[in-house]
Design a protein around this motif. Structure first.
Motif, mmCIF file in Angstrom:
data_model
loop_
_atom_site.group_PDB
_atom_site.id
_atom_site.type_symbol
_atom_site.label_atom_id
_atom_site.label_comp_id
_atom_site.label_asym_id
_atom_site.label_seq_id
_atom_site.Cartn_x
_atom_site.Cartn_y
_atom_site.Cartn_z
ATOM 1 N N SER A 155 35.676 -7.102 -48.426
ATOM 2 C CA SER A 155 36.676 -7.060 -47.355
ATOM 3 C C SER A 155 37.488 -5.778 -47.424
ATOM 4 N N SER A 165 36.362 -2.874 -48.602
ATOM 5 C CA SER A 165 35.475 -1.792 -48.151
ATOM 6 C C SER A 165 35.362 -1.781 -46.637
ATOM 7 N N GLU A 166 35.227 -2.941 -46.038
ATOM 8 C CA GLU A 166 35.112 -3.028 -44.577
ATOM 9 C C GLU A 166 36.394 -2.552 -43.901
ATOM 10 N N ALA A 167 37.530 -2.946 -44.421
ATOM 11 C CA ALA A 167 38.807 -2.531 -43.838
ATOM 12 C C ALA A 167 39.021 -1.034 -43.999
ATOM 13 N N THR A 168 38.526 -0.479 -45.109
ATOM 14 C CA THR A 168 38.647 0.965 -45.328
ATOM 15 C C THR A 168 37.760 1.732 -44.360
ATOM 16 N N ARG A 169 36.522 1.264 -44.185
ATOM 17 C CA ARG A 169 35.606 1.935 -43.250
ATOM 18 C C ARG A 169 36.124 1.877 -41.818
ATOM 19 N N SER A 170 36.794 0.806 -41.460
ATOM 20 C CA SER A 170 37.299 0.676 -40.086
ATOM 21 C C SER A 170 38.571 1.478 -39.856
ATOM 22 N N GLY A 171 39.173 1.965 -40.916
ATOM 23 C CA GLY A 171 40.417 2.718 -40.791
ATOM 24 C C GLY A 171 41.663 1.857 -40.787
ATOM 25 N N ALA A 172 41.494 0.551 -40.977
ATOM 26 C CA ALA A 172 42.658 -0.340 -40.987
ATOM 27 C C ALA A 172 43.523 -0.121 -42.227
ATOM 28 N N GLU A 194 43.704 2.366 -46.156
ATOM 29 C CA GLU A 194 43.247 3.589 -46.804
ATOM 30 C C GLU A 194 43.407 3.434 -48.311
ATOM 31 N N THR A 238 48.338 0.545 -45.891
ATOM 32 C CA THR A 238 48.111 0.406 -44.461
ATOM 33 C C THR A 238 49.027 1.357 -43.712
#
Length: 284
Positions: free
Chosen positions: A28, A30-37, A39, A48
């Motif tokens: 979760s 990694s996914e949030a980091t890739r989406s830019g949500a 850092e 955030t």
């Protein structure tokens, strides 16, 4: 609570260990980091958008906020916003961008990179100018987070003499930083000062000097229309009861204390000299 909400509840930043403890997985994150949500600002720290810059800076320095930089996280009064970050990093390395305090010895904040209450106050007492540290320790005591006796027991030895002298200025009760500052200035001018005195027909006044002069210390709410009228009626009641009245505001107490004390001394001198006029009985 989702990941963003969790981070926002922690001023926008948290360590990976805390995030995992709260149930968020590596996937979760990694996914949030890739989406830019979110850092990853460094290994083990995620933030955030809108994260508190001081909290982020403390994480980056692998340190904890303390002294005046930690005051707001505990609701302590301060006179000024810090112009440089105060941290305890524990590595002994010089860093001109921060004030690096001694090691923290007491239980720290449960989830923020902030030292515990006792360390915040003791670092402030050793570091800040007298009045700035006084209002911080006074507010900590007013919040029932510490006692003067506890601090004295921790501030022994010659190197803590200044800190102990500041504790001598702490009031048993202070409802605002204006009260503790005004009390300090008046006492040091040699005046007899009583705080939170009940006057018949008036109620509690902030300060009574030499048993004849009422000092009221007004914050922002006293500028509101209804409060102004109420204050004026209290002034009238004080004068009917035989007391003179002066009112002072934040700018007077914090930025112009010498002028405030000078005015109080002038009023007392005029009273002593009878310049408020002889009584009608004396004039007959």
């Amino acid at each position: 609570m989702n990941l963003i909400e969790f981070l926002q509840s922690r001023h926008g930043a948290a360590r990976t260990t805390d995030l995992k403890r709260a149930g968020f997985t590596e996937r979760s994150l990694s996914e949030a980091t890739r989406s830019g949500a979110i850092e990853r600002v460094q290994r083990g720290v995620y933030v955030t958008k809108g994260a508190d810059p001081d909290v982020v800076a403390a994480f980056r320095a692998n340190g904890r906020l303390t002294c005046i930089s930690a005051a707001r996280f505990y609701g302590f009064w301060t006179l000024h916003d810090p112009d440089i970050l105060h941290l305890t990093c524990g590595n002994g390395l010089p860093n001109p961008a921060v004030v690096n305090h001694a090691l923290a010895l007491h239980p720290r904040h449960p989830y923020l990179p902030v030292v515990g209450v006792a360390d915040v106050v003791m670092h402030a007492l050793r570091c800040l100018p007298e009045l700035e540290s006084l209002v911080m320790v006074q507010s900590a005591i007013a919040l029932a987070l510490l006692t003067p006796d506890y601090l004295r027991s921790r501030l022994t030895g010659n190197r803590n003499g200044k800190a102990r002298s500041i504790l001598d200025l702490v009031l048993p009760r202070a409802d605002s930083l204006l009260e503790v500052l005004a009390h300090t200035h008046f006492v040091r001018a040699g005046l007899r000062v009583r705080m939170h005195v009940q006057l018949p027909g008036v109620g509690e006044v902030d300060c009574l000097i030499d048993d004849c002069l009422v000092i009221e210390l007004d914050g922002g709410t006293h500028l509101e229309g209804k409060q102004v009228k109420k204050d004026q009626y209290r002034n009238n009641a004080s004068i009917r009861g035989g007391h003179l009245v002066l009112r002072y505001y934040y700018a007077d107490v914090v930025h112009n204390p010498e002028r405030m004390v000078s005015e109080v001394l002038a009023v007392l001198a005029n009273r002593e000299a009878g310049r408020f006029g002889p009584s009608r009985l004396q004039s007959k």
